[in-house]
Design a protein around this motif. Structure first.
Motif: not given
Ligand code: PMP
Length: 390
Positions: A78-80, A83, A151, A180, A153, A105, A205-206, A182-183, A155
């Motif tokens: 996942s995103g982590h 990161m 970051t 980042d 976005g 984040w 997944q966003k 991700v969002a 979130s």
């Protein structure tokens, strides 16, 4: 030989998964085309056709990120994972890192960097705040970090951070810029090469609408120079870019050697989600998210609610944050909406817990009908869940 651990009867029942409208900050609902791609029979992770699909993914990410970086790939995780991959590979123990914290984040990245032995410095704002280029420059001059994290976005706060000039300032101080998205990827404009971002990552997944579990990431030439000329090995074997760059065919070597078994079905789905974004076009995706977000924001204000981010230009189009209305228990509102409307909204995260409600409309979920459904559900909950006359 007999087994001793008895079967739990739950394992003899068929799998049940309820239908939910995933209008929180992710994951979002996965459209049938992507579900079907993920449901295709798998092939081996080292088959030439799989490498072909991974090459397509790389091209799809280069378009989505607006970069020509060769060192572009998707993480198995996942995103982590992205990161940690970025921090572990770029930073060596004892090196200085600057992290902008204006929500969860930055907090997470600061902890990740601290755990691997970096000297962590932070720039801090409460959720909803953002950093001026002057503030960033001052901190870079003071701490001389090898890496600055921001970051795009946020979130947990619903904030889209201004990016103009940040990359140039970092390079003036010989610092790499890690962002980042991700969002925000696909929902708010971001141009990796033009904005001089050295490392950029997102999640599947966003706005991309793939199932969770893969994470696109890209490294600039500058970032590659730093990470491939380090004195110590990165703390993680799984996330070591020397191996991952070979797995993704980015290291110029004629042969790919087994490192780990990538999530084959996840890569099928990710390829399809990137194809959908390419077919739609980034500009269309950005303007579509803005248009639907503005419709949602107007509807929320018409319900008498206050948006958490006052300045429209700083609002993240994919995740809207609403100040918790007085006279309500936010957990009760969320539970009511889930129970009666099958819709997931969420509360805050990390430092924004108890401050906001969050509504996410991303990619496939981002349309007027869904925004109207979200508003109707919230209107109903506001009528039913009032505790006191505020
Ligand atoms: N960064 C941001 C901005 C996010 O919104 C999220 C997910 N909520 C993450 C990182 C972490 O991603 P994941 O949950 O896929 O590990």
């Amino acid at each position: 030989v007999s087994s001793h651990q008895p079967i739990n009867t739950c394992m003899l029942r068929p799998l049940e998964v309820p239908f939910r409208y995933l209008f929180g900050p992710g994951p979002s609902n996965v459209p049938p085309r992507i579900l079907a791609a993920g449901g295709r029979p798998i092939i081996g992770h080292m088959h030439s056709e799989m490498f072909g699909i991974m090459n397509d993914i790389k091209k799809g990410i280069q378009y989505a990120f607006q970069t020509s970086n060769n060192m572009t790939l998707a993480m198995s995780g996942s995103g982590h994972t992205a990161m940690e991959c970025a921090v572990f590979n770029i930073v060596e123990p004892g090196e200085s890192v600057l992290v902008a914290i204006n929500g969860i984040w930055g907090e997470r990245v600061a902890e990740i960097a601290e755990r691997m032995g970096a000297k962590v410095h932070t720039l801090f704002k409460t959720p909803g705040g953002h950093f001026t280029n002057a503030e960033i420059e001052q901190a870079l001059a003071k701490h001389k970090p090898v890496l600055f994290f921001l970051t795009h976005g946020e979130s947990s706060a619903g904030l889209v951070h201004p990016m103009d000039g940040v990359g140039d300032i970092c390079h003036k101080y010989n610092c790499l810029l890690l962002v980042d998205s991700v969002a925000s990827l696909g929902a708010a404009p971001l141009l990796m090469d033009q904005q001089n971002i050295d490392i950029l990552y997102t999640g599947s997944q966003k706005a991309l609408n793939a199932p969770p579990g893969t994470a696109p990431v890209s490294f600039s030439e500058r970032a590659c120079h730093k990470m491939f000329n380090r004195k110590t090995k990165p703390v993680s074997y799984l996330l070591d870019m020397t191996h991952l760059s070979n797995y993704w065919g980015n290291d110029g070597k004629p042969e790919r050697i087994y490192h780990h078994t990538g999530p084959v079905s996840g890569f099928f789905a990710l390829r399809e989600s990137l194809a959908i974004l390419a077919e739609m076009g980034l500009e269309n995706s950005w303007s579509h998210h803005t248009e639907i977000a503005e419709y949602l924001w107007k509807g929320l204000e018409d319900l008498g609610l206050k948006l958490f981010i006052k300045d429209k230009d700083l609002r993240l189009p994919s995740v809207t944050t609403i100040a918790i209305p007085e006279g309500y228990d936010w957990k009760e509102l969320l539970a009511y909406i889930m129970k009666h409307h099958r819709i997931e909204f969420t509360g805050g995260l990390g430092p924004s817990v108890g401050m906001v409600l969050r509504i996410g409309l991303m990619g496939y979920n981002c349309n007027k009908a869904n925004a109207a459904m979200a508003l109707a559900a919230l209107e109903d909950a506001l009528k039913q869940c009032r505790k006191s006359k505020a």
